[in-house]
Design a protein around this motif. Structure first.
Motif, PDB file in Angstrom:
ATOM      1  N   UNK A  10     -10.039  -8.120   2.287  1.00 42.14           N
ATOM      2  CA  UNK A  10      -9.350  -6.478   1.948  1.00 42.14           C
ATOM      3  C   UNK A  10     -11.206  -5.945   1.850  1.00 42.14           C
ATOM      4  N   UNK A 247      -0.496   3.177  -3.304  1.00 41.89           N
ATOM      5  CA  UNK A 247      -0.393   2.043  -3.520  1.00 41.89           C
ATOM      6  C   UNK A 247      -1.239   1.472  -2.540  1.00 41.89           C
ATOM      7  N   UNK A 248      -1.348   0.335  -2.003  1.00 40.74           N
ATOM      8  CA  UNK A 248      -2.673  -0.191  -1.510  1.00 40.74           C
ATOM      9  C   UNK A 248      -3.454   0.200  -0.783  1.00 40.74           C
ATOM     10  N   UNK A 249      -2.936   1.123   0.314  1.00 40.15           N
ATOM     11  CA  UNK A 249      -3.917   1.582   1.302  1.00 40.15           C
ATOM     12  C   UNK A 249      -4.883   2.747   0.495  1.00 40.15           C
ATOM     13  N   UNK A 252      -7.605   0.840  -1.661  1.00 41.82           N
ATOM     14  CA  UNK A 252      -8.647   0.934  -0.398  1.00 41.82           C
ATOM     15  C   UNK A 252      -9.694   2.257   0.043  1.00 41.82           C
ATOM     16  N   UNK A 327      -8.564  -6.030  -6.344  1.00 43.59           N
ATOM     17  CA  UNK A 327      -8.431  -5.026  -5.955  1.00 43.59           C
ATOM     18  C   UNK A 327      -9.042  -4.338  -6.913  1.00 43.59           C
TER      19      UNK A 327
END
Lengths: 554, 203
Positions: A10, A247-249, A252, A327
């Motif tokens: 990541x 979400x994770x996207x 980031x 994250x």
């Protein structure tokens, strides 16, 4: 895949994306601020307000533009909050109280976005989009304008002219921030962030419970809040709220947005002063400190010191399952080191030492990479201090980018670096000495002290994140923190612009064998050292009382 | 003096007009354009990813819910349970406990949660994962870790008259990995999983 490997991938993806984008974006911003041509919509704006975008301004005129535009912004946003119940789409929310409305206005105009309110139960659709979100754009554009004015001070000679504030403001907004925000906002909606002007939706769950689902133009606000390093969440939970960060996207992407302009501006600087290497020396110093902090906080959160975290088996208090520890750490460092202050996890519940690193990130003056504009001009001031220190060591008159750093310049730079420490330390001391400070703490002991220190550090440095257990919605804190935010934003700008004016008037001094090569790694090292020593000496006693005491005890 | 007051006022007037123009652009046109694009291309997501059962909206797949027995604060053994929430999953009061990692209250809460989760699911305390005993950041966390779902399987199967294998299969089907394989953490969506359990019991 193990969480650690996922984190490594990541961070690698993030750095790769920043490396890829900084070049076109940095060059584009240099072109935007150097171009002689105006877009049609810009011409229309200048005509309709009666401003001449081609008139060069000397530093006092430029500063007057910055200050008066911002003062008008404070008033406008204050009034909007006070009358929101009488405007359409009010969602039935009451007007904001005077002290809180002042605090919020000061907060959004100064690019801080400290929030003493909870968005979901306080701010109407109109206040959010036409008030708060607008300041997210223009306060960012003001920061970029001041940075560009300082860069012009280095780039120009034998003139006092620093450019035109109106044109810099409008171009930064229209050509840089708006287009990037539209792209980011659409991606966020695709991830699941909401974007509507509906009403609160009351539903009945399968268990027969009632739940009220929030509406809002969230994605559009989320995009500029991160891109403009503002940080004011649509909801109280900020970027931890699944509607802001589904979400994770999206997570980031939001971290990328925080960092993209601050890490690209040194390229803009390099381009405008005619030496890309000078920009790279600056960006390297920013990157080293940021990366070091990412490693430290990520490691600490995985190691989870602290009695409660140890008992739970991990540091998940105040963090979201879909986002995770790594994250969350990456976001926390990026938001405190960019003057953003949006959060995807609550810093109050981080381990004592992690909290200390986050505090230190803000205390460094938010220069690594710093807020949009403010990161670059702050770092250039630090560069001036660094060449001055190097000059002292070898006994030569220091110079930077062909400009002499004389008595006047070093005085202005010194004033700049004294302002925020003074606000932070005096503010914290006063709050602790009065009963107000103690009453506002959620936690006890060293951690309670850290909450107060964090609040004044965050406000004075225009960050806006909080150890949010701190009960800041009282007239005392709304007022003093509001003043810290305004003084911490605009006093430094006075010295930056005065410095820019003084540099622009000089004639360039030719480079000699004795000139310190400021484009070399040696200078990057000197710059990092200066940054850490100046901040360390100023804040070490305060850090020792709060996070260090807590961290060493656990 | 009068001159400078007049010029300041002129500047303030120009500032206000430019602010109003930028308000129209950034505060009205920009959010409307994004809303337009979002509503057309991603209609359901832009409106909160709502989930329907029998034609009625029962929640949002992004917003966690409380699965207590109605009218009590006791968890209903029929359902998979979410993470501890600072506001019992009230979207009008988002946020977390804000307690420090060594705070005595948090220590007490974690201890109590660990005991409760272990007894409720009939597993030893050492098997209770971290997300089951710590409050989320938003108070609305829609997900739990696959480990936490795993220790609830037996209890949910028992109370719904299903076999462990059937419920196990549902959990597997609802485990969401990291986005794009490496972003974020794996999670199981509690609302969607409970809806699937309910469908299975009604067959």
């Amino acid at each position: 895949m193990s969480p650690v490997l996922a984190d490594v991938l990541q961070v690698t993806a993030l750095i790769g994306a920043l490396a890829l984008v900084h070049r076109p974006l940095g060059d584009y911003m240099a072109a935007v601020y150097s171009s002689k041509k105006h877009l049609r919509i810009e011409k229309w704006i200048y005509r309709s307000v009666g401003a001449n975008p081609d008139a060069e301004m000397r530093w006092p005129a430029y500063l007057r533009g910055v200050l008066i535009f911002s003062a008008v912004g404070v008033l406008f946003l204050y009034v909007l909050q006070r009358v929101q119940d009488k405007l359409p789409l009010s969602l039935g929310f009451k007007p904001i109280t005077p002290d809180q409305a002042f605090n919020t206005a000061a907060s959004f105009i100064s690019n801080t976005n400290w929030q003493s309110y909870s968005g979901e139960v306080a701010m109407s659709h109109v206040t959010q989009t036409a008030g708060l979100a607008v300041q997210n754009f223009v306060s960012a554009a003001v920061g970029m304008a001041v940075a560009v004015a300082l860069v012009r001070g280095f780039a120009r000679s034998r003139t006092g002219d620093l450019g035109n504030f109106w044109s810099d403001l409008v171009r930064g907004t229209i050509r840089v921030l708006v287009p990037l925000s539209v792209i980011a906002a659409v991606i966020l909606v695709a991830c699941g962030a909401i974007q509507n002007f509906g009403d609160i939706h009351h539903i009945t769950t399968l268990t027969g419970d009632k739940q009220a689902l929030s509406p809002g133009a969230v994605a559009s606000q989320e995009a500029i809040k991160d891109l403009g390093t503002n940080g004011g969440g649509y909801f109280n939970a900020n970027s931890a709220h699944p509607f802001e960060n589904p979400n994770g996207l999206s997570n980031l992407l939001e971290i990328f947005l925080l960092l993209v302009i601050p890490f690209s501006m040194p390229r803009t600087f390099g381009k405008m002063v005619g030496s890309l290497k000078q920009g790279y020396a600056i960006v390297a110093a920013m990157g080293i400190v940021w990366f070091g902090a990412v490693l430290a906080v990520t490691w600490l959160e995985y190691a989870h010191p602290g009695t409660a975290s140890h008992l739970a088996g991990g540091a998940m208090e105040g963090k979201e399952q879909r986002i995770g520890e790594g994250p969350s750490s990456l976001f926390a460092v990026s938001t405190t080191m960019t003057s953003t202050g949006s959060v995807n996890s609550f810093h109050d519940s981080f381990s004592g030492l992690s909290g200390g690193v986050l505090l230190l990130g803000m205390m460094l003056g938010e220069l690594t990479p710093g807020g949009v504009g403010s990161g670059l001009y702050g770092m250039l001031i630090m560069a001036i201090i660094a060449v001055f220190l190097a000059g002292l060591m070898v006994g030569r008159t220091p110079e930077y980018l062909g400009k002499k750093i004389g008595t006047r310049e070093i005085k202005l730079a010194a004033c700049y670096i004294l302002i925020t420490p003074a606000l932070v330390l005096i503010g914290t001391a006063v709050a602790i000495a009065l009963p107000d400070g103690k009453e506002a703490m959620t936690n006890i002991g060293a951690h309670g002290f850290s909450e107060v220190l964090y609040a004044y550090t965050s406000a004075s440095n225009n960050n806006g994140s909080a150890f949010a257990g701190f009960g800041a919605n009282t007239p005392f804190f709304n007022t003093t923190l509001g003043l810290c935010m305004l003084l911490g934003r605009f006093l430094p700008m006075v010295f930056v612009l005065a410095l820019a004016g003084s540099l622009a008037e000089q004639k360039p001094v030719p480079e000699t064998a004795g000139t310190l090569r400021t484009e070399k790694p040696l200078f990057t090292g000197l710059l990092v050292g200066t940054l850490l020593i100046v901040t360390g000496l100023t804040f070490f006693p305060a850090l020792a009382l709060g996070p260090l005491a807590e961290g060493l005890a656990s | 003096m009068n001159n400078s007051v007049a010029s300041t006022l002129r500047l303030a007037w120009a500032s206000l007009r430019i602010l109003l123009v930028l308000t129209v652009l950034c505060g009205i046109i920009y959010p409307l354009v994004v809303t337009g694009i979002g509503q057309v291309l991603f209609h359901d997501k832009a409106n909160g990813s709502e989930v329907k059962v029998d034609g009625k909206v029962v929640g949002s797949e992004l917003i966690g819910q409380s699965w207590n027995i109605k009218g009590t604060d006791k968890p209903d053994p029929k359902w998979f349970q979410g993470r501890p929430s600072h506001s019992t999953y009230d979207p009008m009061a988002t946020g977390s406990s804000q307690l420090g990692a060594s705070d005595p209250t948090l220590v007490k809460n974690v201890k109590a949660a660990k005991k409760q989760v272990a007894e409720f699911n009939g597993v030893p305390q050492s098997e209770v994962p971290e997300d089951a005993v710590t409050g989320s950041a938003s108070a609305l966390d829609p997900g739990i870790s696959p480990d936490y779902a795993e220790i609830q399987v037996k209890r949910v199967a028992q109370h719904n008259g299903l076999s462990v294998a059937q419920v196990e299969k549902l959990v597997k089907a609802h485990a969401e990995g990291r986005t794009a394989g490496f972003l974020g953490e794996p999670a199981v969506n509690v609302l969607k999983l409970n809806i699937a359990v309910r469908e299975l019991t009604r067959k």
